[in-house]
Design a protein around this motif. Structure first.
Motif, PDB file in Angstrom:
ATOM      1  N   VAL A   8     -28.573  30.795 -32.337  1.00  0.00           N
ATOM      2  CA  VAL A   8     -29.482  29.758 -31.854  1.00  0.00           C
ATOM      3  C   VAL A   8     -30.819  29.861 -32.590  1.00  0.00           C
ATOM      4  CG1 VAL A   8     -30.884  29.103 -29.849  1.00  0.00           C
ATOM      5  CG2 VAL A   8     -28.436  29.557 -29.567  1.00  0.00           C
ATOM      6  N   ASP A  13     -29.026  37.600 -34.910  1.00  0.00           N
ATOM      7  CA  ASP A  13     -27.933  38.565 -34.770  1.00  0.00           C
ATOM      8  C   ASP A  13     -28.426  39.911 -35.275  1.00  0.00           C
ATOM      9  OD1 ASP A  13     -26.046  36.730 -33.844  1.00  0.00           O
ATOM     10  OD2 ASP A  13     -25.402  36.181 -35.860  1.00  0.00           O
ATOM     11  N   ILE A  14     -27.980  40.987 -34.638  1.00  0.00           N
ATOM     12  CA  ILE A  14     -28.411  42.317 -35.075  1.00  0.00           C
ATOM     13  C   ILE A  14     -27.249  43.047 -35.727  1.00  0.00           C
ATOM     14  CG2 ILE A  14     -29.493  44.477 -34.362  1.00  0.00           C
ATOM     15  CD1 ILE A  14     -30.553  42.956 -31.896  1.00  0.00           C
ATOM     16  N   MET A  19     -29.452  47.662 -35.910  1.00  0.00           N
ATOM     17  CA  MET A  19     -29.208  48.139 -34.551  1.00  0.00           C
ATOM     18  C   MET A  19     -29.527  49.626 -34.462  1.00  0.00           C
ATOM     19  SD  MET A  19     -27.996  46.642 -31.744  1.00  0.00           S
ATOM     20  CE  MET A  19     -27.980  47.371 -30.116  1.00  0.00           C
ATOM     21  N   GLN A 137     -36.150  34.829 -28.540  1.00  0.00           N
ATOM     22  CA  GLN A 137     -35.658  35.939 -27.722  1.00  0.00           C
ATOM     23  C   GLN A 137     -36.124  37.209 -28.401  1.00  0.00           C
ATOM     24  OE1 GLN A 137     -31.426  36.070 -26.781  1.00  0.00           O
ATOM     25  NE2 GLN A 137     -31.493  38.246 -26.356  1.00  0.00           N
TER      26      GLN A 137
ATOM     27  N   ILE B  41     -23.590  46.473 -32.547  1.00  0.00           N
ATOM     28  CA  ILE B  41     -24.277  45.247 -32.964  1.00  0.00           C
ATOM     29  C   ILE B  41     -24.770  44.536 -31.703  1.00  0.00           C
ATOM     30  CG2 ILE B  41     -22.872  44.888 -35.026  1.00  0.00           C
ATOM     31  CD1 ILE B  41     -21.593  42.528 -33.155  1.00  0.00           C
ATOM     32  N   GLU B  42     -25.527  43.464 -31.889  1.00  0.00           N
ATOM     33  CA  GLU B  42     -25.935  42.680 -30.724  1.00  0.00           C
ATOM     34  C   GLU B  42     -26.125  41.225 -31.134  1.00  0.00           C
ATOM     35  OE1 GLU B  42     -28.716  44.779 -28.301  1.00  0.00           O
ATOM     36  OE2 GLU B  42     -29.035  43.091 -26.935  1.00  0.00           O
ATOM     37  N   THR B  43     -25.781  40.342 -30.230  1.00  0.00           N
ATOM     38  CA  THR B  43     -25.993  38.914 -30.448  1.00  0.00           C
ATOM     39  C   THR B  43     -26.960  38.402 -29.375  1.00  0.00           C
ATOM     40  OG1 THR B  43     -24.203  38.189 -28.995  1.00  0.00           O
ATOM     41  CG2 THR B  43     -23.610  38.675 -31.283  1.00  0.00           C
ATOM     42  N   PRO B  44     -27.583  37.251 -29.611  1.00  0.00           N
ATOM     43  CA  PRO B  44     -28.507  36.719 -28.588  1.00  0.00           C
ATOM     44  C   PRO B  44     -27.783  36.402 -27.278  1.00  0.00           C
ATOM     45  CG  PRO B  44     -28.722  35.525 -30.673  1.00  0.00           C
ATOM     46  CD  PRO B  44     -27.508  36.364 -30.794  1.00  0.00           C
ATOM     47  N   SER B  45     -28.519  36.402 -26.195  1.00  0.00           N
ATOM     48  CA  SER B  45     -27.946  36.051 -24.892  1.00  0.00           C
ATOM     49  C   SER B  45     -27.649  34.561 -24.806  1.00  0.00           C
ATOM     50  CB  SER B  45     -28.926  36.398 -23.779  1.00  0.00           C
ATOM     51  OG  SER B  45     -29.388  37.712 -23.928  1.00  0.00           O
ATOM     52  N   ILE B  46     -28.375  33.767 -25.587  1.00  0.00           N
ATOM     53  CA  ILE B  46     -28.172  32.321 -25.542  1.00  0.00           C
ATOM     54  C   ILE B  46     -27.389  31.860 -26.762  1.00  0.00           C
ATOM     55  CG2 ILE B  46     -30.119  31.735 -24.047  1.00  0.00           C
ATOM     56  CD1 ILE B  46     -31.886  31.342 -26.387  1.00  0.00           C
ATOM     57  N   GLU B  47     -26.481  30.905 -26.545  1.00  0.00           N
ATOM     58  CA  GLU B  47     -25.700  30.311 -27.631  1.00  0.00           C
ATOM     59  C   GLU B  47     -25.829  28.795 -27.512  1.00  0.00           C
ATOM     60  OE1 GLU B  47     -24.129  31.688 -30.119  1.00  0.00           O
ATOM     61  OE2 GLU B  47     -23.856  33.782 -29.550  1.00  0.00           O
ATOM     62  N   ASN B  48     -25.576  28.112 -28.626  1.00  0.00           N
ATOM     63  CA  ASN B  48     -25.568  26.657 -28.552  1.00  0.00           C
ATOM     64  C   ASN B  48     -24.488  26.199 -27.577  1.00  0.00           C
ATOM     65  OD1 ASN B  48     -27.696  25.891 -30.386  1.00  0.00           O
ATOM     66  ND2 ASN B  48     -26.407  26.727 -32.012  1.00  0.00           N
ATOM     67  N   LEU B  93     -26.120  30.343 -21.430  1.00  0.00           N
ATOM     68  CA  LEU B  93     -26.050  31.804 -21.452  1.00  0.00           C
ATOM     69  C   LEU B  93     -24.613  32.220 -21.772  1.00  0.00           C
ATOM     70  CD1 LEU B  93     -28.259  32.613 -18.325  1.00  0.00           C
ATOM     71  CD2 LEU B  93     -28.792  33.119 -20.709  1.00  0.00           C
ATOM     72  N   PHE B 104     -20.591  35.724 -34.624  1.00  0.00           N
ATOM     73  CA  PHE B 104     -21.320  36.747 -35.383  1.00  0.00           C
ATOM     74  C   PHE B 104     -20.557  37.123 -36.652  1.00  0.00           C
ATOM     75  CE2 PHE B 104     -21.808  41.224 -36.470  1.00  0.00           C
ATOM     76  CZ  PHE B 104     -23.178  41.455 -36.417  1.00  0.00           C
ATOM     77  N   TRP B 123     -25.593  42.216 -21.384  1.00  0.00           N
ATOM     78  CA  TRP B 123     -25.459  41.379 -20.191  1.00  0.00           C
ATOM     79  C   TRP B 123     -24.699  40.103 -20.516  1.00  0.00           C
ATOM     80  CZ3 TRP B 123     -26.594  43.625 -15.822  1.00  0.00           C
ATOM     81  CH2 TRP B 123     -27.635  44.553 -15.733  1.00  0.00           C
TER      82      TRP B 123
END
Lengths: 415, 415
Positions: A8, A13-14, A19, A137, B41-48, B93, B104, B123
């Motif tokens: 978004v 992205d991490i 990370m 974010q 790794i991590e992605t944002p909590s919000i997606e399109n 979310l 990702f 989360w």
């Protein structure tokens, strides 16, 4: 059709390397906090919209991500004429960690000690116009002391934050400190109108960027009397703590500032210094007393900031509860350390076992187990035809050591 | 007026003690993953919203938290007649970590190795009707292997998850394994209509709760021919892997299952066993091959589940990318360990220094520093009048040791 796969707008992205650095920073900070007796807590990412919109969030309120109602409530709202935005929504994403902490404290105070020292590390969301280093974010990293009304709290927060930044290998930092109430006294002393106070604050806040000459020009543009402006700048430019009593600043305020400065100066042998800075304003409307900031002298940017907010929690508890917070700018620190190419300390060797498909997986796994028991990080992979390329890719993933598993136990350690 | 201070319905505040246990669980799991060469790794909590609504999320799609558009786009939408829900929103979310992982991978595949072993802990949000142990915001904890099309991936995920659960002190667990494609063969073999397949799956999925007799009754209610039902249950009740070739199941499918079962049985000396279970269905529509679950025999509940989803990432990359995932039920494990009163291992003594207000804070801090250098957790507090009560509260916060700092360096260690 290919689906859009970007994250978004304004979010990121991490990847594994980032990370690792983020985790190292986070753990280093949390360890410093924990070692000083702070306790980690967490609140949900979503709060009731009412709570958010009735807060003193200032411009953050215009940056709220609001969540649509669901089911019958949504249908009812959609049926209304002259529909207003907030009628459609019941929840929102938190824009900071201070408001949720205040709600948390009121909600759980029966289970918390009289003086509560909290750690919060978590995502917050703001619908900012995306631009370089401004995210929608991002991680906030706060410590707060609730229930302590003397400057012991300020001292504890500042020395703990120094420890955290020092453990992250930052030095040559200046701690700036001020008290919100002093400027009010001086402005009153000169004879400004109350209505002019906020405008003066906004301009003074830019002093480190525009200089005193810039302050003078901007205040003139605000149609403020030139005489008074000159008097104000004359006073502020040379102002030291010793002058404060002249302007009818309370002794308590002065002594408290002196005490913090004195203690922090004596405490630190870590290349930090602390100085009184009357132009340190800090944006948030909820601050009621001392405010402080840590600035890197090398790159002239702020790494941490905070202050006392004695009125905020009382709105939830119906009794006055003093509080002070200090927040480390996590994303800024991450970007600085990434630019510095900061290496995270490595304890374990990372070994890739590349095995021939015909091998018994059981024995491959047993061999991996042996290596793990020696304290290594071990991953098994089928050997690809382009083994050289496979190994190069694995090196990029941080593997330092490779062995090819062939002909049962015949191992050739190739690197 | 007192403002409501509960957390949003279906969400929870995390107090220090719970946070400590959650952190210990999280770190234990991540360490087991990392030691086996997985990368966080991590992605944002919000997606399109488009990405979420066009996914194969099944019933999760009806549980989406959708985020209202902002500014001009919102005004434009509000101006429309016959306004539809999704026109008002642009983001949502995430409801799981698998869909974001697929995006990702497609978005970052240039920076990832051919076989990518990922860790995600984060989360997720679902607008469930709140009930005991069903939350609207909860933690998921996933490992996935992308780019490996043989059962090496399944074996790696299962053995790694065993290691994680074992390090969390779980034993007496059964790993159930099945392949989505087998039941399809058997149903076809008996002569069911294709349209009946999903209904049969849904009923079989409940077998561990309702038993074979319950399955029979429920299928009868679905107006399925009694003869065929009896034949189906006859076959399934006694089905072993050795029978599979009778029902025209591909040799490849059978051998792959055999291999996983054989390797996992041989690998583990940790009180786990693995068994083929034809009634293991697992809800998600995207699974294409083997599915598996880890069940605690002591409390008859599932602690982890996963499977192969070879078609999902291809929707983003336009080329087939095989993938398998395994997810640990973080919230369930937290609740079980909390009920067990699981103590997190403690390394450092936690000392509170209670000092008299008249003391020099500098010397209090210097003394705290000395104690910290010896590896203790140290926090300073002003001594309250009700010192006994203060100490009791601090004990509840995990402090084990207290000293009162009075008359300069005169220390009385009181506990």
């Amino acid at each position: 059709m290919k689906i859009k796969t970007d994250s978004v707008k304004g979010t990121f992205d991490i990847l594994p390397k980032d990370m690792e650095l983020r985790n190292w920073i986070k753990n280093t900070i949390i360890n410093a906090y924990t070692n000083n007796g702070f306790n980690q807590i967490e609140t949900p990412s979503i709060e009731n919209l009412d709570l958010l919109t009735k807060s003193e969030g200032g411009e953050n309120l215009s940056l709220l991500f609001k969540i649509l109602k669901r089911g019958g409530k949504l249908q009812k709202a959609l049926g209304k004429e002259n529909l207003e935005e907030n009628e459609l929504c019941d929840l929102g994403l938190r824009y900071d960690l201070t408001l949720p902490l205040s709600r948390f404290y009121a909600n759980n105070s029966n289970y918390l000690p009289k003086v509560f020292k909290s750690i919060q590390v978590g995502w917050v969301w703001r619908a900012e116009r995306p631009q370089k280093n401004r995210f929608r974010q991002f991680t906030q990293c706060d410590i707060d002391i609730i229930g302590e009304d003397t400057e012991i709290a300020e001292i504890d927060l500042i020395t703990t934050t120094i420890e955290a930044l020092s453990n992250l290998n930052f030095d040559n930092l200046t701690i700036k400190i001020n008290d919100r109430r002093i400027l009010k006294n001086i402005v009153k002393f000169i004879g400004f109108d109350d209505s002019e106070f906020m405008g003066i604050c906004i301009t003074l806040d830019k002093r480190d960027k525009i200089g005193w000459e810039g302050v003078r020009k901007e205040l003139l543009n605000k149609k403020i009397e030139e005489d008074k402006i000159n008097q104000l700048i004359d006073i502020l430019e040379k102002l030291t703590i010793d002058d404060l009593s002249k302007y009818k600043v309370d002794d308590e305020i002065i002594n408290s500032l002196r005490n913090v400065i004195n203690v922090v100066n004596n405490y630190s042998d870590k290349g930090f210094n602390i100085e009184f800075d009357i132009t340190l304003i800090r944006g948030m409307g909820y601050y009621t007393g001392q405010v402080f900031e840590i600035v890197s002298n090398d790159i002239n940017c702020s790494l941490a900031g905070g202050g006392r907010y004695d009125e905020m929690i009382g709105r939830f508890t119906n009794r006055k509860v003093p509080a002070v917070g200090f927040s480390i700018g996590f994303e800024r620190i991450f970007n600085l350390l990434k630019e510095r190419n900061n290496k995270t300390p490595k304890n374990n060797e990372k070994i890739a076992i590349l095995f021939n498909e015909k091998e018994s997986i059981i024995s491959v796994l047993k061999y991996a187990e042996e290596l793990k028991e020696k304290g290594n990080i071990v991953s098994i992979f089928r050997k690809q035809k382009k083994t050289k390329r496979q190994i190069d890719q694995l090196k990029e993933q941080g593997f330092d050591s490779f062995c090819i598993y062939e002909n049962s136990k015949n191992l050739s350690n190739i690197e």
